[in-house]
Design a protein around this motif. Structure first.
Motif, PDB file in Angstrom:
ATOM      1  N   LEU A  83       0.826  -1.202   0.000  1.00 27.93           N
ATOM      2  CA  LEU A  83       0.000   0.000   0.000  1.00 27.93           C
ATOM      3  C   LEU A  83       0.864   1.257   0.000  1.00 27.93           C
ATOM      4  O   LEU A  83       0.604   2.196  -0.767  1.00 27.93           O
ATOM      5  CB  LEU A  83      -0.925   0.002   1.216  1.00 27.93           C
ATOM      6  N   ASN A  85       3.911   1.558  -1.067  1.00 31.14           N
ATOM      7  CA  ASN A  85       4.582   1.657  -2.355  1.00 31.14           C
ATOM      8  C   ASN A  85       3.650   2.218  -3.424  1.00 31.14           C
ATOM      9  O   ASN A  85       4.039   3.090  -4.222  1.00 31.14           O
ATOM     10  CB  ASN A  85       5.089   0.269  -2.769  1.00 31.14           C
ATOM     11  N   ASP A  86       2.394   1.756  -3.432  1.00 36.33           N
ATOM     12  CA  ASP A  86       1.431   2.267  -4.415  1.00 36.33           C
ATOM     13  C   ASP A  86       1.130   3.742  -4.188  1.00 36.33           C
ATOM     14  O   ASP A  86       1.020   4.516  -5.147  1.00 36.33           O
ATOM     15  CB  ASP A  86       0.126   1.467  -4.335  1.00 36.33           C
ATOM     16  N   GLN A  87       1.013   4.152  -2.919  1.00 34.17           N
ATOM     17  CA  GLN A  87       0.732   5.552  -2.633  1.00 34.17           C
ATOM     18  C   GLN A  87       1.886   6.455  -3.048  1.00 34.17           C
ATOM     19  O   GLN A  87       1.684   7.571  -3.535  1.00 34.17           O
ATOM     20  CB  GLN A  87       0.422   5.736  -1.143  1.00 34.17           C
ATOM     21  N   GLU A  89       3.928   5.838  -5.539  1.00 28.53           N
ATOM     22  CA  GLU A  89       3.853   5.922  -6.997  1.00 28.53           C
ATOM     23  C   GLU A  89       2.753   6.874  -7.440  1.00 28.53           C
ATOM     24  O   GLU A  89       2.926   7.626  -8.417  1.00 28.53           O
ATOM     25  CB  GLU A  89       3.613   4.527  -7.578  1.00 28.53           C
ATOM     26  N   ILE A  90       1.625   6.858  -6.730  1.00 35.01           N
ATOM     27  CA  ILE A  90       0.522   7.770  -7.073  1.00 35.01           C
ATOM     28  C   ILE A  90       0.946   9.226  -6.873  1.00 35.01           C
ATOM     29  O   ILE A  90       0.713  10.085  -7.725  1.00 35.01           O
ATOM     30  CB  ILE A  90      -0.719   7.436  -6.230  1.00 35.01           C
ATOM     31  N   GLU A 234      -9.541  -2.386  -2.864  1.00 38.20           N
ATOM     32  CA  GLU A 234      -8.194  -2.961  -2.776  1.00 38.20           C
ATOM     33  C   GLU A 234      -7.609  -2.720  -1.382  1.00 38.20           C
ATOM     34  O   GLU A 234      -7.966  -1.765  -0.707  1.00 38.20           O
ATOM     35  CB  GLU A 234      -7.272  -2.327  -3.833  1.00 38.20           C
ATOM     36  N   TYR A 235      -6.709  -3.636  -0.982  1.00 43.95           N
ATOM     37  CA  TYR A 235      -6.056  -3.551   0.333  1.00 43.95           C
ATOM     38  C   TYR A 235      -7.092  -3.540   1.461  1.00 43.95           C
ATOM     39  O   TYR A 235      -6.984  -2.799   2.434  1.00 43.95           O
ATOM     40  CB  TYR A 235      -5.167  -2.313   0.432  1.00 43.95           C
ATOM     41  N   VAL A 264      -7.654   5.684   0.864  1.00 43.20           N
ATOM     42  CA  VAL A 264      -6.990   4.560   0.194  1.00 43.20           C
ATOM     43  C   VAL A 264      -7.913   3.936  -0.851  1.00 43.20           C
ATOM     44  O   VAL A 264      -7.494   3.630  -1.975  1.00 43.20           O
ATOM     45  CB  VAL A 264      -6.545   3.505   1.220  1.00 43.20           C
ATOM     46  N   SER A 267      -8.242   6.314  -3.868  1.00 47.73           N
ATOM     47  CA  SER A 267      -6.984   6.560  -4.588  1.00 47.73           C
ATOM     48  C   SER A 267      -6.489   5.330  -5.340  1.00 47.73           C
ATOM     49  O   SER A 267      -5.711   5.461  -6.292  1.00 47.73           O
ATOM     50  CB  SER A 267      -5.904   7.030  -3.612  1.00 47.73           C
ATOM     51  N   THR A 268      -6.924   4.145  -4.937  1.00 44.62           N
ATOM     52  CA  THR A 268      -6.467   2.916  -5.603  1.00 44.62           C
ATOM     53  C   THR A 268      -7.508   2.319  -6.534  1.00 44.62           C
ATOM     54  O   THR A 268      -7.232   1.330  -7.217  1.00 44.62           O
ATOM     55  CB  THR A 268      -6.082   1.850  -4.553  1.00 44.62           C
ATOM     56  N   GLY A 269      -8.701   2.917  -6.581  1.00 39.18           N
ATOM     57  CA  GLY A 269      -9.757   2.390  -7.445  1.00 39.18           C
ATOM     58  C   GLY A 269      -9.705   2.996  -8.839  1.00 39.18           C
ATOM     59  O   GLY A 269      -9.011   3.988  -9.101  1.00 39.18           O
TER      60      GLY A 269
END
Length: 362
Positions: A83, A85-87, A89-90, A234-235, A264, A267-269
């Motif tokens: 999570l 790491n994805d944030q 990158e975002i 997700e997550y 979260v 932002s991940t959807g």
């Protein structure tokens, strides 16, 4: 007898002053006592194991218990690494110009409304320009040197706190009740029976409270993870774990967990249309609404009212008093500390009414 109660009041007052003045040491001690209470059953079980006809040394059993806790923390932290790491990158891929362009339409609508009602006389595009200036000024005013110093200070403080908690917990587990026996040895024989009853009742209520908190944490994690997984977030496990732990903070914790889940989740959807975005937002809110209804209707009455046998209004006042004294930590530890003093005072009062020795001494 009056002198005895005067000593008790002075001791409580001195303890409160010491706890407030040395709040860091007090928080380390309270956390260590709770951690020792949680690890003592596991440590005793490991200590009773025979290897080649010999007991496992108690200090080894304690280190194995610590290792189990560290392993659990490590496994739970693995949920957060993807999570984070994805944030990152975002955030790295954010395009401010694209964001400004997306904000232009809603801001134009607001400007038209303000101008129509003669609340603003500036030219079109004024609000967006002010936002751009504010963002640039905020970036320019960031004190990176101060931020690094604060981060280093915070990291060192956390490290010192962790080492202090582990050190105190180690010796609390190693002495295995010696501290309690030494405290009881200091009590005069006239008050020994009441003191033992007080210790026993406090331990029972605190044990019930900790057990209730553990049940609450597991229940919130299960309900939130199941609900978020059903709606396709997700997550889901990571969000549910954060929400369950944050819920330990009274009143503010549920809001923090909900905000984290919304940020979260959104932002991940992936949302083809704005309607999908709104619908997904409603689904996340609905999951956390179910979590909080379950917590407020079922879990909290069972934990707070029944385990520590206190009125909800008492709990409300005590929690806010703890927040005033020690912030978030004060809110978390307010109920256990209040339970200790409440039971002590009630047992002393009961002893004053029931035990003949008090009347003889009086």
């Amino acid at each position: 007898m009056q002198r005895f109660f005067l000593y008790i009041i002075l001791f409580i007052a001195a303890f409160l002053v010491f706890g407030w003045y040395f709040s860091n040491i007090t928080s380390y001690l309270v956390i260590s006592l709770i951690l020792a209470a949680l690890l003592r059953p596991l440590t005793n079980r490991l200590h009773d194991i025979h290897v080649l006809g010999w007991h496992i040394a108690r200090w080894i059993a304690i280190l194995l218990s610590f290792s189990a806790i560290l392993l659990l923390i490590f496994l739970l932290s693995l949920l957060f690494f993807p999570l984070i790491n994805d944030q990152i990158e975002i955030l790295a891929g954010l395009d401010l110009e694209t964001i400004y362009a997306q904000m232009q339409g809603p801001l134009d609508t607001v400007e038209v409304f303000l101008q129509r009602n003669k609340l603003m006389e500036n030219q079109p595009g004024y609000l967006l320009n002010e936002i751009k200036i504010s963002v640039i000024d905020a970036v320019k005013n960031i004190d990176f040197g101060g931020f690094i110093r604060d981060f280093i200070g915070l990291t060192s403080g956390i490290f010192i706190g962790i080492m202090a908690v582990f050190f105190i917990t180690f010796f609390l587990l190693l002495e295995n009740g010696l501290l309690r026996r030494n405290l009881l040895d200091l009590i005069p024989n006239a008050y020994f029976e009441i003191s033992v009853a007080t210790f026993t009742k406090v331990e029972k209520l605190l044990s019930n409270y900790l057990t209730g908190l553990f049940i609450q944490l597991l229940s919130i994690f299960f309900i939130a993870s199941l609900g978020l997984s059903i709606v396709g977030v997700e997550y889901a496990l990571t969000i549910a774990l954060f929400a369950a732990v944050a819920n330990l903070i009274p009143y503010a914790g549920p809001l923090l967990g909900t905000a984290f889940g919304i940020i979260v989740g959104l932002s991940t959807g992936i949302f083809p249309t704005e309607q999908d975005y709104t619908y997904f937002f409603i689904k996340i809110i609905s999951v956390f609404a179910v979590v909080q209804i379950t917590d407020n209707v079922l879990l909290q009455p069972m934990i707070f009212s029944k385990s520590v046998k206190a009125h909800p209004l008492e709990i409300f006042v005590v929690i806010f008093a703890g927040a005033k004294i020690a912030g978030v930590l004060g809110m978390i530890f307010a109920i256990p500390v209040y339970t200790i003093f409440r039971v002590s005072v009630m047992e002393l009062y009961s002893g004053y009414k029931s035990y003949r020795i008090f009347k003889i001494k009086a």
